[in-house]
Design a protein around this motif. Sequence first.
Motif, PDB file in Angstrom:
ATOM      1  N   PRO A 190      -9.324 -33.649   5.586  1.00  0.00           N
ATOM      2  CA  PRO A 190      -9.440 -35.081   5.298  1.00  0.00           C
ATOM      3  C   PRO A 190     -10.892 -35.487   5.143  1.00  0.00           C
ATOM      4  O   PRO A 190     -11.792 -34.860   5.726  1.00  0.00           O
ATOM      5  N   PRO A 191     -11.167 -36.534   4.367  1.00  0.00           N
ATOM      6  CA  PRO A 191     -12.548 -37.016   4.249  1.00  0.00           C
ATOM      7  C   PRO A 191     -13.032 -37.583   5.577  1.00  0.00           C
ATOM      8  O   PRO A 191     -12.256 -38.132   6.361  1.00  0.00           O
ATOM      9  N   ARG A 192     -14.327 -37.456   5.827  1.00  0.00           N
ATOM     10  CA  ARG A 192     -14.878 -37.970   7.082  1.00  0.00           C
ATOM     11  C   ARG A 192     -14.646 -39.464   7.234  1.00  0.00           C
ATOM     12  O   ARG A 192     -14.527 -39.978   8.359  1.00  0.00           O
ATOM     13  N   SER A 193     -14.608 -40.181   6.122  1.00  0.00           N
ATOM     14  CA  SER A 193     -14.436 -41.632   6.186  1.00  0.00           C
ATOM     15  C   SER A 193     -13.113 -42.032   6.834  1.00  0.00           C
ATOM     16  O   SER A 193     -12.996 -43.124   7.388  1.00  0.00           O
ATOM     17  N   LEU A 194     -12.112 -41.153   6.780  1.00  0.00           N
ATOM     18  CA  LEU A 194     -10.831 -41.483   7.412  1.00  0.00           C
ATOM     19  C   LEU A 194     -11.005 -41.654   8.919  1.00  0.00           C
ATOM     20  O   LEU A 194     -10.327 -42.479   9.541  1.00  0.00           O
ATOM     21  N   GLY A 195     -11.922 -40.898   9.504  1.00  0.00           N
ATOM     22  CA  GLY A 195     -12.156 -40.984  10.931  1.00  0.00           C
ATOM     23  C   GLY A 195     -12.721 -42.316  11.389  1.00  0.00           C
ATOM     24  O   GLY A 195     -12.693 -42.625  12.587  1.00  0.00           O
TER      25      GLY A 195
ATOM     26  N   PRO B  49      -3.605 -45.358  13.728  1.00  0.00           N
ATOM     27  CA  PRO B  49      -4.552 -46.481  13.760  1.00  0.00           C
ATOM     28  C   PRO B  49      -5.451 -46.425  14.991  1.00  0.00           C
ATOM     29  O   PRO B  49      -4.996 -46.092  16.089  1.00  0.00           O
ATOM     30  N   ARG B  50      -6.706 -46.739  14.802  1.00  0.00           N
ATOM     31  CA  ARG B  50      -7.638 -46.803  15.930  1.00  0.00           C
ATOM     32  C   ARG B  50      -7.393 -48.065  16.747  1.00  0.00           C
ATOM     33  O   ARG B  50      -7.245 -49.154  16.192  1.00  0.00           O
ATOM     34  N   GLY B  51      -7.309 -47.910  18.050  1.00  0.00           N
ATOM     35  CA  GLY B  51      -7.274 -49.074  18.937  1.00  0.00           C
ATOM     36  C   GLY B  51      -5.940 -49.759  19.078  1.00  0.00           C
ATOM     37  O   GLY B  51      -5.871 -50.817  19.705  1.00  0.00           O
ATOM     38  N   SER B  52      -4.875 -49.220  18.482  1.00  0.00           N
ATOM     39  CA  SER B  52      -3.564 -49.861  18.623  1.00  0.00           C
ATOM     40  C   SER B  52      -2.471 -48.819  18.462  1.00  0.00           C
ATOM     41  O   SER B  52      -2.670 -47.769  17.849  1.00  0.00           O
ATOM     42  N   GLU B  53      -1.308 -49.144  19.009  1.00  0.00           N
ATOM     43  CA  GLU B  53      -0.164 -48.257  18.878  1.00  0.00           C
ATOM     44  C   GLU B  53       0.402 -48.360  17.465  1.00  0.00           C
ATOM     45  O   GLU B  53       0.462 -49.450  16.892  1.00  0.00           O
ATOM     46  N   PRO B  54       0.817 -47.244  16.880  1.00  0.00           N
ATOM     47  CA  PRO B  54       1.422 -47.325  15.534  1.00  0.00           C
ATOM     48  C   PRO B  54       2.739 -48.078  15.562  1.00  0.00           C
ATOM     49  O   PRO B  54       3.504 -47.997  16.533  1.00  0.00           O
ATOM     50  N   ALA B  55       2.990 -48.823  14.498  1.00  0.00           N
ATOM     51  CA  ALA B  55       4.235 -49.577  14.393  1.00  0.00           C
ATOM     52  C   ALA B  55       5.354 -48.746  13.781  1.00  0.00           C
ATOM     53  O   ALA B  55       6.527 -49.082  13.925  1.00  0.00           O
ATOM     54  N   ALA B  56       5.002 -47.685  13.068  1.00  0.00           N
ATOM     55  CA  ALA B  56       5.996 -46.828  12.406  1.00  0.00           C
ATOM     56  C   ALA B  56       5.364 -45.471  12.185  1.00  0.00           C
ATOM     57  O   ALA B  56       4.167 -45.267  12.443  1.00  0.00           O
ATOM     58  N   GLN B  57       6.169 -44.556  11.699  1.00  0.00           N
ATOM     59  CA  GLN B  57       5.710 -43.202  11.421  1.00  0.00           C
ATOM     60  C   GLN B  57       6.022 -42.839   9.980  1.00  0.00           C
ATOM     61  O   GLN B  57       7.047 -43.258   9.442  1.00  0.00           O
ATOM     62  N   VAL B  58       5.149 -42.045   9.390  1.00  0.00           N
ATOM     63  CA  VAL B  58       5.344 -41.569   8.025  1.00  0.00           C
ATOM     64  C   VAL B  58       5.098 -40.064   7.999  1.00  0.00           C
ATOM     65  O   VAL B  58       4.074 -39.596   8.503  1.00  0.00           O
ATOM     66  N   LEU B  59       6.018 -39.326   7.416  1.00  0.00           N
ATOM     67  CA  LEU B  59       5.747 -37.933   7.057  1.00  0.00           C
ATOM     68  C   LEU B  59       5.383 -37.938   5.586  1.00  0.00           C
ATOM     69  O   LEU B  59       6.222 -38.247   4.732  1.00  0.00           O
TER      70      LEU B  59
ATOM     71  N   TRP C 215      -5.460 -38.800   0.179  1.00  0.00           N
ATOM     72  CA  TRP C 215      -6.096 -39.307   1.389  1.00  0.00           C
ATOM     73  C   TRP C 215      -6.330 -40.817   1.306  1.00  0.00           C
ATOM     74  O   TRP C 215      -6.283 -41.506   2.342  1.00  0.00           O
ATOM     75  N   SER C 216      -6.557 -41.333   0.119  1.00  0.00           N
ATOM     76  CA  SER C 216      -6.686 -42.788  -0.035  1.00  0.00           C
ATOM     77  C   SER C 216      -5.370 -43.481   0.313  1.00  0.00           C
ATOM     78  O   SER C 216      -5.361 -44.529   0.978  1.00  0.00           O
ATOM     79  N   MET C 217      -4.265 -42.903  -0.123  1.00  0.00           N
ATOM     80  CA  MET C 217      -2.958 -43.442   0.227  1.00  0.00           C
ATOM     81  C   MET C 217      -2.742 -43.375   1.737  1.00  0.00           C
ATOM     82  O   MET C 217      -2.268 -44.349   2.359  1.00  0.00           O
ATOM     83  N   ILE C 218      -3.083 -42.256   2.345  1.00  0.00           N
ATOM     84  CA  ILE C 218      -2.909 -42.090   3.789  1.00  0.00           C
ATOM     85  C   ILE C 218      -3.737 -43.132   4.546  1.00  0.00           C
ATOM     86  O   ILE C 218      -3.250 -43.754   5.506  1.00  0.00           O
ATOM     87  N   ARG C 219      -4.974 -43.329   4.107  1.00  0.00           N
ATOM     88  CA  ARG C 219      -5.825 -44.347   4.737  1.00  0.00           C
ATOM     89  C   ARG C 219      -5.171 -45.724   4.665  1.00  0.00           C
ATOM     90  O   ARG C 219      -5.159 -46.476   5.649  1.00  0.00           O
ATOM     91  N   MET C 220      -4.611 -46.066   3.513  1.00  0.00           N
ATOM     92  CA  MET C 220      -3.963 -47.361   3.353  1.00  0.00           C
ATOM     93  C   MET C 220      -2.754 -47.510   4.277  1.00  0.00           C
ATOM     94  O   MET C 220      -2.521 -48.566   4.866  1.00  0.00           O
ATOM     95  N   LEU C 221      -1.978 -46.440   4.427  1.00  0.00           N
ATOM     96  CA  LEU C 221      -0.802 -46.496   5.291  1.00  0.00           C
ATOM     97  C   LEU C 221      -1.198 -46.709   6.750  1.00  0.00           C
ATOM     98  O   LEU C 221      -0.521 -47.419   7.493  1.00  0.00           O
ATOM     99  N   VAL C 222      -2.316 -46.100   7.142  1.00  0.00           N
ATOM    100  CA  VAL C 222      -2.797 -46.275   8.512  1.00  0.00           C
ATOM    101  C   VAL C 222      -3.305 -47.693   8.734  1.00  0.00           C
ATOM    102  O   VAL C 222      -2.977 -48.345   9.735  1.00  0.00           O
ATOM    103  N   THR C 223      -4.109 -48.202   7.796  1.00  0.00           N
ATOM    104  CA  THR C 223      -4.779 -49.481   8.013  1.00  0.00           C
ATOM    105  C   THR C 223      -3.888 -50.683   7.706  1.00  0.00           C
ATOM    106  O   THR C 223      -3.945 -51.690   8.423  1.00  0.00           O
ATOM    107  N   GLN C 224      -3.058 -50.583   6.664  1.00  0.00           N
ATOM    108  CA  GLN C 224      -2.268 -51.744   6.256  1.00  0.00           C
ATOM    109  C   GLN C 224      -0.854 -51.736   6.813  1.00  0.00           C
ATOM    110  O   GLN C 224      -0.308 -52.799   7.140  1.00  0.00           O
ATOM    111  N   ALA C 225      -0.237 -50.575   6.917  1.00  0.00           N
ATOM    112  CA  ALA C 225       1.104 -50.507   7.488  1.00  0.00           C
ATOM    113  C   ALA C 225       1.077 -50.231   8.981  1.00  0.00           C
ATOM    114  O   ALA C 225       2.118 -50.254   9.629  1.00  0.00           O
ATOM    115  N   ARG C 226      -0.128 -49.945   9.528  1.00  0.00           N
ATOM    116  CA  ARG C 226      -0.280 -49.606  10.950  1.00  0.00           C
ATOM    117  C   ARG C 226       0.624 -48.452  11.313  1.00  0.00           C
ATOM    118  O   ARG C 226       1.319 -48.433  12.333  1.00  0.00           O
ATOM    119  N   ALA C 227       0.637 -47.448  10.461  1.00  0.00           N
ATOM    120  CA  ALA C 227       1.535 -46.307  10.623  1.00  0.00           C
ATOM    121  C   ALA C 227       0.788 -45.091  11.145  1.00  0.00           C
ATOM    122  O   ALA C 227      -0.394 -44.878  10.835  1.00  0.00           O
TER     123      ALA C 227
END
Length: 304
Positions: free
Chosen positions: A44-49, A69-79, A95-107
């Motif tokens: 993964p790109p370092r920016s994801l961290g 997500p950093r600092g919070s419990e995930p609301a859902a899970q994605v494979l 990885w851009s899609m994965i980043r969006m799922l973490v930040t916007q879907a809190r997954a």
Amino acid sequence: MPSLRSRALSVALIAAGRRRRFASAEAVRSHVAASARRPASHLPPRSLGRVAEVSRTFVGAWPVYDASPRGSEPAAQVLFVHGGGYINELVRPHWSMIRMLVTQARARVVVPAYILAPRGTADRTVPVAADLLSGLIESGRDGDGGTVLLGDSAGAGLALAAAQRLRDRSGVQPSRIVLISPWIDVSMSHPDQAAIEAADPMLARPGLREAGRLYAGTLAADDPRVSPLHGSFAGLAPLTVFTGTRDVLSTDSRELLRRARADGVEVEFHEEAGLPHAYPLLPVPEGRAARERIVELIRTAADR
């Protein structure tokens, strides 16, 4: 009509020679040989961290990344099962899609870097993917929210085959299955594909057939583990499918729609006129709208 930006991107893809990668069986074999000599990175790109807690474990020989997500419990899970014709690793748009799922879907997003063809063949790969999916669903029952299975292109084919295997084994399913430009019949034999291929800026049938042959290994091309379009859809989770009309694989999506609905499965179907393969991963307005819909679907799964 596609947006001006989408049309410009298609022209740029043609100019960049993206189709040459799948122009012939020889081109695919050459790529596979070069990758064996110098494997591409799936890190993964370092920016994801900066926005996610990222860890890596191994399932057998598979590296499996886990981004939460950093600092919070995930609301859902994605494979998330990446595409690339079974012969390419994760790339920046994944990885851009994965980043969006973490930040916007809190997954929490689990990302297997599965073994590529020809070492990784369907008979070995599908059972491991099904085991991963099963474990994620089980952990969701313990409090991590609903589980969405998401894949693009070849990854969508592997995801669907894994869901079919899990259904046959235990009847268990994720909350929803989301397929982006799914490649689910590696034979490339649909009669409409020749006409569509002429306008496709990214893919060509000869190379796809060879990549599919490598992934099939000793199995027939119509074995459901290789081409899950030929498996049963009965008992699968609700499906959401994204495809574009300038994608030679759009025939797979249309056949999926017909067969899944005939088997009584709910299908949400999005077909964008003039859009190329895997457009939800692309930096175009239609891609952004598709990504926003995927986020909504994951949030809905979290509420169940």
